[in-house]
Design a protein around this motif. Structure first.
Motif, PDB file in Angstrom:
ATOM      1  N   LEU A 182      -2.247   4.904  19.094  1.00 57.96           N
ATOM      2  CA  LEU A 182      -2.313   3.544  18.572  1.00 57.96           C
ATOM      3  C   LEU A 182      -2.390   2.576  19.752  1.00 57.96           C
ATOM      4  CD1 LEU A 182      -0.089   2.122  15.770  1.00 57.96           C
ATOM      5  CD2 LEU A 182      -0.576   0.810  17.798  1.00 57.96           C
ATOM      6  N   MET A 233      -1.619  -3.799  23.864  1.00 61.20           N
ATOM      7  CA  MET A 233      -0.525  -3.098  23.189  1.00 61.20           C
ATOM      8  C   MET A 233      -0.870  -1.613  23.104  1.00 61.20           C
ATOM      9  SD  MET A 233       0.778  -3.695  19.270  1.00 61.20           S
ATOM     10  CE  MET A 233      -0.616  -2.857  18.528  1.00 61.20           C
ATOM     11  N   ARG A 271       1.057   2.037  22.004  1.00 63.17           N
ATOM     12  CA  ARG A 271       2.253   2.620  21.402  1.00 63.17           C
ATOM     13  C   ARG A 271       2.245   4.133  21.593  1.00 63.17           C
ATOM     14  NH1 ARG A 271       6.208  -0.347  19.782  1.00 63.17           N
ATOM     15  NH2 ARG A 271       6.544   1.110  18.109  1.00 63.17           N
ATOM     16  N   ASP A 323       2.721   6.211  19.195  1.00 66.26           N
ATOM     17  CA  ASP A 323       2.293   6.824  17.940  1.00 66.26           C
ATOM     18  C   ASP A 323       0.928   7.496  18.078  1.00 66.26           C
ATOM     19  OD1 ASP A 323       4.489   5.531  16.291  1.00 66.26           O
ATOM     20  OD2 ASP A 323       3.449   3.764  17.075  1.00 66.26           O
ATOM     21  N   PHE A 332      -3.274   1.378  11.482  1.00 67.28           N
ATOM     22  CA  PHE A 332      -1.903   1.146  11.916  1.00 67.28           C
ATOM     23  C   PHE A 332      -1.839   0.198  13.110  1.00 67.28           C
ATOM     24  CE2 PHE A 332      -0.996   4.641   9.112  1.00 67.28           C
ATOM     25  CZ  PHE A 332       0.261   4.322   8.611  1.00 67.28           C
ATOM     26  N   ALA A 333      -2.884   0.170  13.935  1.00 61.66           N
ATOM     27  CA  ALA A 333      -2.930  -0.785  15.051  1.00 61.66           C
ATOM     28  C   ALA A 333      -2.929  -2.214  14.513  1.00 61.66           C
ATOM     29  CB  ALA A 333      -4.162  -0.534  15.922  1.00 61.66           C
ATOM     30  N   ARG A 381      -1.688  -3.200  11.600  1.00 54.70           N
ATOM     31  CA  ARG A 381      -0.358  -3.465  11.022  1.00 54.70           C
ATOM     32  C   ARG A 381       0.660  -3.772  12.114  1.00 54.70           C
ATOM     33  NH1 ARG A 381      -0.348   1.558   6.963  1.00 54.70           N
ATOM     34  NH2 ARG A 381      -2.052   0.844   5.645  1.00 54.70           N
ATOM     35  N   LYS A 382       0.661  -2.964  13.183  1.00 52.91           N
ATOM     36  CA  LYS A 382       1.636  -3.157  14.253  1.00 52.91           C
ATOM     37  C   LYS A 382       1.366  -4.467  14.999  1.00 52.91           C
ATOM     38  CE  LYS A 382       5.149  -2.162  16.665  1.00 52.91           C
ATOM     39  NZ  LYS A 382       6.473  -2.275  16.046  1.00 52.91           N
ATOM     40  N   ALA A 383       0.105  -4.770  15.271  1.00 54.51           N
ATOM     41  CA  ALA A 383      -0.233  -6.016  15.959  1.00 54.51           C
ATOM     42  C   ALA A 383       0.182  -7.224  15.124  1.00 54.51           C
ATOM     43  CB  ALA A 383      -1.726  -6.065  16.275  1.00 54.51           C
ATOM     44  N   GLU A 384      -0.024  -7.169  13.814  1.00 53.43           N
ATOM     45  CA  GLU A 384       0.396  -8.262  12.938  1.00 53.43           C
ATOM     46  C   GLU A 384       1.909  -8.429  12.979  1.00 53.43           C
ATOM     47  OE1 GLU A 384      -1.330  -7.251   9.157  1.00 53.43           O
ATOM     48  OE2 GLU A 384      -3.363  -7.789   9.824  1.00 53.43           O
ATOM     49  N   GLN A 385       2.637  -7.325  13.012  1.00 52.97           N
ATOM     50  CA  GLN A 385       4.093  -7.370  13.105  1.00 52.97           C
ATOM     51  C   GLN A 385       4.523  -8.019  14.425  1.00 52.97           C
ATOM     52  OE1 GLN A 385       5.953  -3.515  13.040  1.00 52.97           O
ATOM     53  NE2 GLN A 385       8.009  -4.352  13.087  1.00 52.97           N
ATOM     54  N   VAL A 386       3.881  -7.648  15.521  1.00 53.83           N
ATOM     55  CA  VAL A 386       4.197  -8.229  16.834  1.00 53.83           C
ATOM     56  C   VAL A 386       3.918  -9.730  16.832  1.00 53.83           C
ATOM     57  CG1 VAL A 386       3.501  -8.266  19.271  1.00 53.83           C
ATOM     58  CG2 VAL A 386       3.900  -6.081  18.126  1.00 53.83           C
TER      59      VAL A 386
END
Length: 97
Positions: A46, A63, A65, A67, A78-79, A81-86
């Motif tokens: 990711l 970024m 990860r 994963d 998932f990249a 989703r994780k970027a949006e979370q960050v």
């Protein structure tokens, strides 16, 4: 040589790191997310680049990860989703040193 390439990454003649390959991109809350899944041992790690224009200058955050995913499509999804979370958690603070 292949081991060293994996360890240090491929580089051009001037020693600069090769640009990551963008699988897909999208805008989110004023940021641009570029999914850049990294092939690794038959799987995909990711990774993404988060960018935003701040004061006329494009700021960028890479970024990566731990994963791993079986498919490039899963790693890409998932990249995002994780970027949006960050972005939701840190906003423009991700660009601070």
């Amino acid at each position: 040589m292949s081991f060293l390439k994996k360890l240090f990454g491929s580089s051009g003649r001037d020693g600069a790191q090769a640009e990551p390959k963008v699988a897909d991109s999208r805008d989110y809350e004023g940021f641009t997310i570029k999914a850049t899944p990294m092939p690794e041992g038959g799987q995909f790690r990711l990774a993404a680049i988060i960018e935003k224009d701040v004061g006329g200058e494009t700021k960028s955050h890479r970024m990566i990860r731990a994963d791993l995913f079986a498919s490039k499509d899963d790693a890409t999804a998932f990249a995002f989703r994780k970027a949006e979370q960050v972005i939701d958690e840190q906003g423009e603070a991700i660009f601070r040193p």
